[in-house]
Design a protein around this motif. Structure first.
Motif, short mmCIF file in Angstrom:
data_model
loop_
_atom_site.label_atom_id
_atom_site.label_comp_id
_atom_site.label_asym_id
_atom_site.label_seq_id
_atom_site.Cartn_x
_atom_site.Cartn_y
_atom_site.Cartn_z
N ALA A 169 0.83 -1.20 0.00
CA ALA A 169 0.00 0.00 0.00
C ALA A 169 0.87 1.25 0.00
O ALA A 169 1.91 1.30 0.66
N HIS A 174 0.47 5.65 0.14
CA HIS A 174 -0.35 6.84 0.38
C HIS A 174 0.48 8.06 0.00
O HIS A 174 1.64 8.19 0.41
N ASP A 223 -4.66 6.95 -2.28
CA ASP A 223 -4.36 5.71 -1.56
C ASP A 223 -4.45 4.56 -2.56
O ASP A 223 -5.52 4.30 -3.12
N SER A 234 -3.63 0.48 -3.06
CA SER A 234 -3.35 -0.72 -2.28
C SER A 234 -3.58 -1.97 -3.10
O SER A 234 -4.44 -2.00 -3.98
N ARG A 256 -3.94 -6.10 -2.21
CA ARG A 256 -3.97 -7.15 -1.20
C ARG A 256 -3.40 -8.43 -1.78
O ARG A 256 -3.76 -8.85 -2.88
N VAL A 267 -12.05 6.22 5.26
CA VAL A 267 -11.76 4.79 5.36
C VAL A 267 -12.96 4.00 4.84
O VAL A 267 -14.10 4.46 4.89
N GLU A 272 -11.26 -2.56 6.24
CA GLU A 272 -9.88 -2.10 6.15
C GLU A 272 -9.30 -1.95 7.56
O GLU A 272 -10.02 -1.68 8.51
N THR A 273 -7.97 -2.10 7.65
CA THR A 273 -7.24 -1.81 8.88
C THR A 273 -6.19 -0.74 8.57
O THR A 273 -5.42 -0.89 7.62
N TRP A 274 -6.20 0.33 9.35
CA TRP A 274 -5.29 1.45 9.13
C TRP A 274 -4.52 1.77 10.40
O TRP A 274 -4.95 1.44 11.51
N HIS A 278 -1.81 2.17 5.57
CA HIS A 278 -2.79 1.15 5.25
C HIS A 278 -2.18 -0.20 5.62
O HIS A 278 -1.26 -0.67 4.96
N TYR A 285 -4.12 -3.23 6.23
CA TYR A 285 -4.80 -4.33 5.56
C TYR A 285 -6.06 -3.80 4.90
O TYR A 285 -6.74 -2.96 5.46
#
Length: 325
Positions: A148, A150, A211, A213, A215, A303, A307-309, A323, A325
């Motif tokens: 990820a 940003h 952003d 990303s 996965r 967000v 998502e996990t930030w 970021h 996940y």
């Protein structure tokens, strides 16, 4: 600043864990020798300062040190050694220190006309993802689960959108249907050979925030996953003084250096014992950061569900989104 954790020798196997964190304040003259990877190629004048932070953690396991006799009956299932894959977590952030004085800012941090196409800086060294220039803030995360990047840039949203569509198509990324493109933002999903990816653009105050990303196929454990339909937010403080973060009417106080690693185990994603945590529904939030030596900094933070930030309080009261996940 350099931090290291010692390698650990285990009976029957060799496990190595290493973490290194580095912070530099660079100018153009120093960047050629200290910053060969061009983390601080901001696109502004080389006389402007740049603060750069990099950290890395790797956990790996090799084959057993002591082998069994050839006539011994093995209790290890065939092929189980293939499950011992290295896990890693690399993080970086950088901020361009543009002067507040209007004249000095125009001289050192001038921005090309909005009509001009966005230029490409070198790919982000941590993730290999494209970054436009000039930029004001960047953060990057490359872990077992996600890649990820940003970036906050003074370029307008249309220029940044054109830049990423062009650069990602060069990498063979295929844009999915259903893209949402509006005057104030855009969300586009991509299909790549390495996994699903998404680009989210928003415009805020004097900058466009991108952003990007991707996965990875490796499935994370519950340690880093948010609750279904929610957003998990970990908070850290990378300053030498107390930081106060307010979001969604919740105020969190973080001691100096608390939770800076956010997660301490790249294999499970488990959070650092010192890290504070908030669970939120998806959406836009106003965030305020206050440290003792500076005025309060306010910004919006968007967000999406699942998502996990991480939010890290950095030098001069700059809030760095990561970021996870």
């Amino acid at each position: 600043m350099v931090r290291r954790t010692k390698g650990v020798l285990l009976v029957g196997s060799l496990a190595v864990a290493m973490a290194v964190a580095t912070v530099f304040v660079l100018t153009g003259a120093l960047a050629k020798t200290i910053d060969p990877q061009h983390y601080c190629d901001t696109g502004f004048s080389r006389l402007s300062n740049c603060t750069y932070h990099w950290s890395s953690k790797t956990i790996s396991q090799s084959t057993p040190i002591f082998t069994s006799p050839s006539n011994a009956t093995s209790t290890i299932p065939s092929g189980s050694r293939d499950t011992f894959r290295p896990t890693y977590d690399v993080t970086s952030w950088a901020v361009a220190d543009c002067p507040r004085n209007y004249i000095a800012r125009r001289l050192l941090c001038a921005v090309a006309s909005d009509a001009s196409p966005a230029q490409a800086a070198d790919d982000d060294p941590v993730t290999g993802l494209p970054r436009p220039k000039p930029w004001l803030v960047t953060t990057a995360k490359n872990s077992t689960f996600i890649k990820a990047f940003h970036v906050e840039t003074p370029l307008d949203l249309a220029a940044v959108l054109r830049f990423y569509r062009l650069e990602l198509s060069k990498r063979g990324w295929s844009e999915n249907g259903g893209a949402v493109v509006e005057p104030g933002g855009a969300v586009i999903a991509f299909t790549t050979s390495d996994g699903p990816a998404r680009l989210r653009l928003t415009h805020q105050d004097d900058r466009t925030i991108a952003d990007l990303s991707l996965r990875k196929p490796d499935a994370p454990s519950a340690g880093i996953l948010p609750m279904p339909g929610q957003v998990r937010l970990l908070l850290g403080n990378d300053t030498d003084e107390e930081a106060v973060i307010t979001i969604n009417e919740q105020t969190i106080k973080l001691a100096a250096g608390a939770g800076i690693k956010l997660t301490y185990d790249p294999e499970t994603g488990s959070k650092s014992p010192e890290s504070q945590e908030i669970n939120l529904p998806p959406g836009k939030y106003k965030v305020s950061l206050t440290i003792a030596s500076g005025a309060a900094q306010n910004r919006e933070f968007e967000v999406a569900a699942d998502e996990t930030w991480g939010l890290v309080a950095g030098p001069a009261g700059v809030l760095f989104p990561l970021h996870l996940y």
